[in-house]
Write an enzyme that holds these catalytic residues in place. Structure first.
Site, mmCIF file in Angstrom:
data_model
loop_
_atom_site.group_PDB
_atom_site.id
_atom_site.type_symbol
_atom_site.label_atom_id
_atom_site.label_comp_id
_atom_site.label_asym_id
_atom_site.label_seq_id
_atom_site.Cartn_x
_atom_site.Cartn_y
_atom_site.Cartn_z
ATOM 1 N N GLN A 139 4.879 9.473 5.732
ATOM 2 C CA GLN A 139 5.429 8.994 4.460
ATOM 3 C C GLN A 139 4.863 9.761 3.265
ATOM 4 O OE1 GLN A 139 4.210 7.017 6.884
ATOM 5 N NE2 GLN A 139 5.228 5.028 6.956
ATOM 6 N N GLY A 182 8.286 0.137 2.928
ATOM 7 C CA GLY A 182 7.444 -0.168 1.776
ATOM 8 C C GLY A 182 7.540 -1.675 1.534
ATOM 9 N N ALA A 183 6.379 -2.301 1.344
ATOM 10 C CA ALA A 183 6.341 -3.767 1.322
ATOM 11 C C ALA A 183 7.301 -4.399 0.298
ATOM 12 C CB ALA A 183 4.906 -4.222 1.093
ATOM 13 N N LYS A 240 -1.383 0.998 4.922
ATOM 14 C CA LYS A 240 -1.025 1.957 5.982
ATOM 15 C C LYS A 240 -2.258 2.450 6.726
ATOM 16 C CE LYS A 240 2.253 2.923 6.991
ATOM 17 N NZ LYS A 240 2.919 2.213 8.111
ATOM 18 N N ASP A 278 0.197 -3.659 1.777
ATOM 19 C CA ASP A 278 1.248 -4.415 2.463
ATOM 20 C C ASP A 278 0.930 -5.898 2.487
ATOM 21 O OD1 ASP A 278 1.086 -1.532 3.747
ATOM 22 O OD2 ASP A 278 3.155 -2.270 3.773
HETATM 23 O O1 MRU Z 1 5.234 1.283 7.218
HETATM 24 P P1 MRU Z 1 5.651 1.452 5.794
HETATM 25 O O2 MRU Z 1 5.958 2.831 5.402
HETATM 26 O O3 MRU Z 1 6.694 0.455 5.373
HETATM 27 O O4 MRU Z 1 4.296 1.057 5.082
HETATM 28 C C1 MRU Z 1 4.224 0.500 3.879
HETATM 29 C C2 MRU Z 1 3.757 1.460 2.933
HETATM 30 O O5 MRU Z 1 4.554 2.170 2.390
HETATM 31 C C3 MRU Z 1 2.366 1.619 2.626
HETATM 32 O O6 MRU Z 1 1.456 0.972 3.402
HETATM 33 C C4 MRU Z 1 2.181 1.453 1.153
HETATM 34 O O7 MRU Z 1 1.025 2.049 0.814
HETATM 35 C C5 MRU Z 1 2.281 0.019 0.689
HETATM 36 S S1 MRU Z 1 3.883 -0.441 0.204
HETATM 37 C C6 MRU Z 1 3.860 -0.276 -1.536
#
Ligand code: MRU
Length: 369
Positions: A203, A56-57, A255, A244
């Protein structure tokens, strides 16, 4: 947020033993096992970020900040700082929060005398975490108003579709996309969340459904392919996703699969009525150096094993992984996509909700840029 009635953040330092360490909720074990992982040095933090024990970013930004602190436990030289910074930034390239956090740590630490750097690093990482919580609380407040408006116009349960996990697990606490959803539920608004499973890492199925369940928010997991169908059937009132990286003109990188949901929402229901599509975005997720997301955001290409192997709980309760592909099958696994700004109704930020083209005017190089 609460896990079995106990409050947790996703990451915190622990200074109780001989050597300071960082503790995280290990997201690779959820939803079946709730486990805390100890991270004692830079290499272990890199491993946690790369294997998505933390993900998660906003959370990987916080994790990178603590990674810098761990790297300085034994040596606080410029060389050590710069080695740690480059390794952390390269760990996951798409989410801009990671680079944002590392740059902020360097700006704070490099001017300090060597003997003050370790203390400064723990303090700055803690400040980044505390600020993340405040940003997400502000996003909750502004996003709640959009949901409230929907519920005033439609006196029935409001159906919200989300993708991936942009809940409290993806941040230090509260979440981005899920923060307004928690706030609406707590305010007594009747909501129901469609949770896209989010292949290949699931996720949505594993994390978002677990979080929403812990908080008692009504939700239903759907296959990623079901979103468009539900929109066409009039069963989705709004879409809220996280991000992200968002560009200065409001392109939203999130994602993989997000873009398809935005397209379907733009096309609308069977009568062609557009379904509002929002991204919840704290300002450290905005990359002011990029205008056009499609050509200019590096999309992480993840390992083929993520598609080949699925893990879960067997009927006998054991956790196991199974391979679902013929051997030697070629696999492509881009982890993110970019939704151009024209498909985005609004961006929910800590300052308010804005159309993508208003973003720069309101937030450009603002308090947290
Ligand atoms: O690859 P991840 O699970 O780290 O991806 C990031 C995310 O969780 C999603 O893209 C999310 O919607 C944004 S992070 C708040």
């Amino acid at each position: 947020m609460l896990v079995n009635e106990q409050h947790f953040r996703t990451i915190w330092p622990n200074f109780d033993g001989d050597r300071a360490l960082v503790q995280v909720i290990d997201q690779t074990k959820l939803p079946h096992v709730f486990e805390i992982a100890n991270i004692t040095n830079l290499q272990e933090m890199l491993h946690a970020i790369k294997t998505m024990q933390v993900r998660g970013a906003p959370l990987i930004g916080a994790a990178a900040a603590y990674g810098i602190a761990l790297a300085l436990v034994d040596s606080c030289t410029d060389a050590q700082l710069s080695h740690a910074a480059s390794a952390l930034i390269a760990a996951r390239p798409t989410a801009v929060n990671l680079k944002w956090a590392v740059d902020r740590m360097l700006a704070r630490l490099l001017p300090l005398p060597l003997q003050d750097r370790l203390h400064g690093a723990w303090a700055e990482a803690a400040a980044i975490c505390d600020e993340d919580v405040l940003l997400n609380q502000a996003i909750a407040k502004h996003g709640l108003e959009i949901i409230r408006l929907q519920s005033e116009n439609k006196p029935r349960t409001i159906n919200i579709l989300t993708h991936c996990n942009a809940g409290w697990l993806a941040t230090v606490d509260f979440g981005t996309a899920l923060a307004p959803i928690y706030a609406a539920h707590d305010a007594g608004i009747h909501i129901h969340v469609w949770v896209g499973e989010t292949r290949p890492r699931n996720q949505g199925a594993s994390l978002t459904s677990w979080e929403l369940g812990q908080h008692g928010v009504p939700h239903t997991v759907i296959s990623d392919n079901a979103g468009g169908h539900l929109m066409m059937q009039g069963q989705v009132d709004m879409v809220i996703v996280g991000a992200d990286r968002v560009t200065a003109k409001g392109d939203v990188c999130n994602k993989i699969g997000t873009y398809l949901k935005a397209l379907a929402a733009y096309h609308g229901d069977v009568a062609g009525v557009r379904i509002p599509f929002y991204a919840a975005v704290p300002s450290p997720t905005i990359d002011w150096t990029i205008e056009d997301g499609v050509p200019d955001i590096e999309i992480e290409e993840r390992h083929a094993d993520e598609l080949a192997w699925m893990s879960g709980k067997l009927a006998n309760g054991a956790i196991a992984s199974v391979n679902i592909l013929p051997s030697d099958t070629q696999v492509a696994n881009p982890a993110f996509d970019v939704t151009p700004a024209k498909f985005v109704t609004g961006i929910i930020t800590e300052q308010g909700v804005y159309a993508p083209d208003q973003l720069r005017g309101v937030l450009g190089r603002g308090a947290y840029a």
